[in-house]
Design a protein around this motif. Sequence first.
Motif, mmCIF file in Angstrom:
data_model
loop_
_atom_site.group_PDB
_atom_site.id
_atom_site.type_symbol
_atom_site.label_atom_id
_atom_site.label_comp_id
_atom_site.label_asym_id
_atom_site.label_seq_id
_atom_site.Cartn_x
_atom_site.Cartn_y
_atom_site.Cartn_z
ATOM 1 N N PRO A 1 49.537 46.374 45.135
ATOM 2 C CA PRO A 1 49.589 46.212 46.592
ATOM 3 C C PRO A 1 48.195 46.037 47.190
ATOM 4 O O PRO A 1 47.192 46.480 46.624
ATOM 5 C CB PRO A 1 50.229 47.523 47.066
ATOM 6 N N GLY A 2 48.144 45.375 48.296
ATOM 7 C CA GLY A 2 46.874 45.188 48.995
ATOM 8 C C GLY A 2 46.124 43.964 48.514
ATOM 9 O O GLY A 2 46.608 43.181 47.718
ATOM 10 N N ARG A 3 44.918 43.822 49.021
ATOM 11 C CA ARG A 3 44.088 42.667 48.699
ATOM 12 C C ARG A 3 43.168 42.994 47.527
ATOM 13 O O ARG A 3 42.552 44.044 47.495
ATOM 14 C CB ARG A 3 43.256 42.298 49.921
ATOM 15 N N GLN A 4 43.099 42.068 46.593
ATOM 16 C CA GLN A 4 42.183 42.210 45.475
ATOM 17 C C GLN A 4 40.975 41.318 45.741
ATOM 18 O O GLN A 4 41.113 40.199 46.201
ATOM 19 C CB GLN A 4 42.833 41.801 44.146
ATOM 20 N N HIS A 5 39.816 41.819 45.424
ATOM 21 C CA HIS A 5 38.583 41.101 45.725
ATOM 22 C C HIS A 5 38.043 40.378 44.499
ATOM 23 O O HIS A 5 36.868 40.501 44.162
ATOM 24 C CB HIS A 5 37.542 42.071 46.286
ATOM 25 N N ILE A 6 38.932 39.657 43.807
ATOM 26 C CA ILE A 6 38.508 38.854 42.675
ATOM 27 C C ILE A 6 39.067 37.450 42.844
ATOM 28 O O ILE A 6 40.053 37.242 43.547
ATOM 29 C CB ILE A 6 38.950 39.459 41.323
ATOM 30 N N GLY A 7 38.446 36.508 42.192
ATOM 31 C CA GLY A 7 38.863 35.120 42.314
ATOM 32 C C GLY A 7 39.983 34.753 41.352
ATOM 33 O O GLY A 7 40.419 35.547 40.525
ATOM 34 N N VAL A 8 40.391 33.511 41.473
ATOM 35 C CA VAL A 8 41.478 32.995 40.651
ATOM 36 C C VAL A 8 41.060 32.947 39.176
ATOM 37 O O VAL A 8 41.854 33.266 38.294
ATOM 38 C CB VAL A 8 41.901 31.594 41.150
ATOM 39 N N LEU A 9 39.825 32.559 38.902
ATOM 40 C CA LEU A 9 39.378 32.477 37.516
ATOM 41 C C LEU A 9 39.364 33.845 36.837
ATOM 42 O O LEU A 9 39.712 33.969 35.657
ATOM 43 C CB LEU A 9 38.003 31.817 37.430
ATOM 44 N N TRP A 10 38.970 34.878 37.568
ATOM 45 C CA TRP A 10 39.030 36.239 37.021
ATOM 46 C C TRP A 10 40.471 36.630 36.741
ATOM 47 O O TRP A 10 40.764 37.250 35.720
ATOM 48 C CB TRP A 10 38.398 37.244 37.976
ATOM 49 N N ALA B 1 41.149 47.198 37.880
ATOM 50 C CA ALA B 1 39.846 47.677 37.406
ATOM 51 C C ALA B 1 38.723 46.733 37.810
ATOM 52 O O ALA B 1 37.673 47.170 38.302
ATOM 53 C CB ALA B 1 39.873 47.846 35.890
ATOM 54 N N VAL B 2 38.924 45.450 37.622
ATOM 55 C CA VAL B 2 37.876 44.483 37.968
ATOM 56 C C VAL B 2 37.692 44.422 39.478
ATOM 57 O O VAL B 2 36.576 44.283 39.968
ATOM 58 C CB VAL B 2 38.213 43.093 37.381
ATOM 59 N N SER B 3 38.766 44.550 40.230
ATOM 60 C CA SER B 3 38.668 44.532 41.685
ATOM 61 C C SER B 3 37.860 45.723 42.196
ATOM 62 O O SER B 3 37.125 45.600 43.178
ATOM 63 C CB SER B 3 40.066 44.534 42.304
ATOM 64 N N LYS B 4 37.995 46.867 41.543
ATOM 65 C CA LYS B 4 37.237 48.058 41.952
ATOM 66 C C LYS B 4 35.766 47.932 41.584
ATOM 67 O O LYS B 4 34.896 48.383 42.321
ATOM 68 C CB LYS B 4 37.812 49.300 41.281
ATOM 69 N N VAL B 5 35.475 47.338 40.425
ATOM 70 C CA VAL B 5 34.115 47.256 39.925
ATOM 71 C C VAL B 5 33.333 46.122 40.575
ATOM 72 O O VAL B 5 32.156 46.274 40.879
ATOM 73 C CB VAL B 5 34.130 47.054 38.380
ATOM 74 N N LYS B 6 34.001 45.014 40.824
ATOM 75 C CA LYS B 6 33.333 43.831 41.366
ATOM 76 C C LYS B 6 32.909 44.094 42.818
ATOM 77 O O LYS B 6 33.717 44.496 43.635
ATOM 78 C CB LYS B 6 34.274 42.635 41.297
ATOM 79 N N PRO B 7 31.638 43.858 43.133
ATOM 80 C CA PRO B 7 31.185 44.096 44.509
ATOM 81 C C PRO B 7 31.797 43.092 45.487
ATOM 82 O O PRO B 7 32.050 41.941 45.141
ATOM 83 C CB PRO B 7 29.667 43.920 44.430
ATOM 84 N N ARG B 8 32.024 43.559 46.692
ATOM 85 C CA ARG B 8 32.567 42.696 47.752
ATOM 86 C C ARG B 8 31.451 41.879 48.365
ATOM 87 O O ARG B 8 30.329 42.297 48.450
ATOM 88 C CB ARG B 8 33.231 43.532 48.829
ATOM 89 N N ARG B 9 31.819 40.684 48.809
ATOM 90 C CA ARG B 9 30.807 39.832 49.454
ATOM 91 C C ARG B 9 30.818 40.007 50.928
ATOM 92 O O ARG B 9 31.699 40.291 51.589
ATOM 93 C CB ARG B 9 31.102 38.365 49.150
#
Length: 87
Positions: free
Chosen positions: A25-34, A79-87
């Motif tokens: 649920p919610g928005r994930q802050h990763i791209g399509v390639l990830w 996991a990647v959404s939590k670790v990857k910094p937001r822009r």
Amino acid sequence: MEISGIISAIVIGIVIGVLGRLAIPGRQHIGVLWTIAIGIIAAFIGTGIASGLGVADTKGVDWVEWLIQIALAALGVAAVSKVKPRR
């Protein structure tokens, strides 16, 4: 594993990644390639786990294998959404 198995694993991995992303649920802050990369990795690992459990090759649709792969993809996306910094 034959080349056709690898190609089908990549295509299935794309679908698995998208389903894993939709499961969270919610928005994930990763791209399509990830998302695609996580789905492909989850498909390979999920197939290995399903083979280890003896549920990878059934006569019908391998629902347990799919569920394992989607769960792994959802965990990977989270996991990647939590670790990857937001822009």
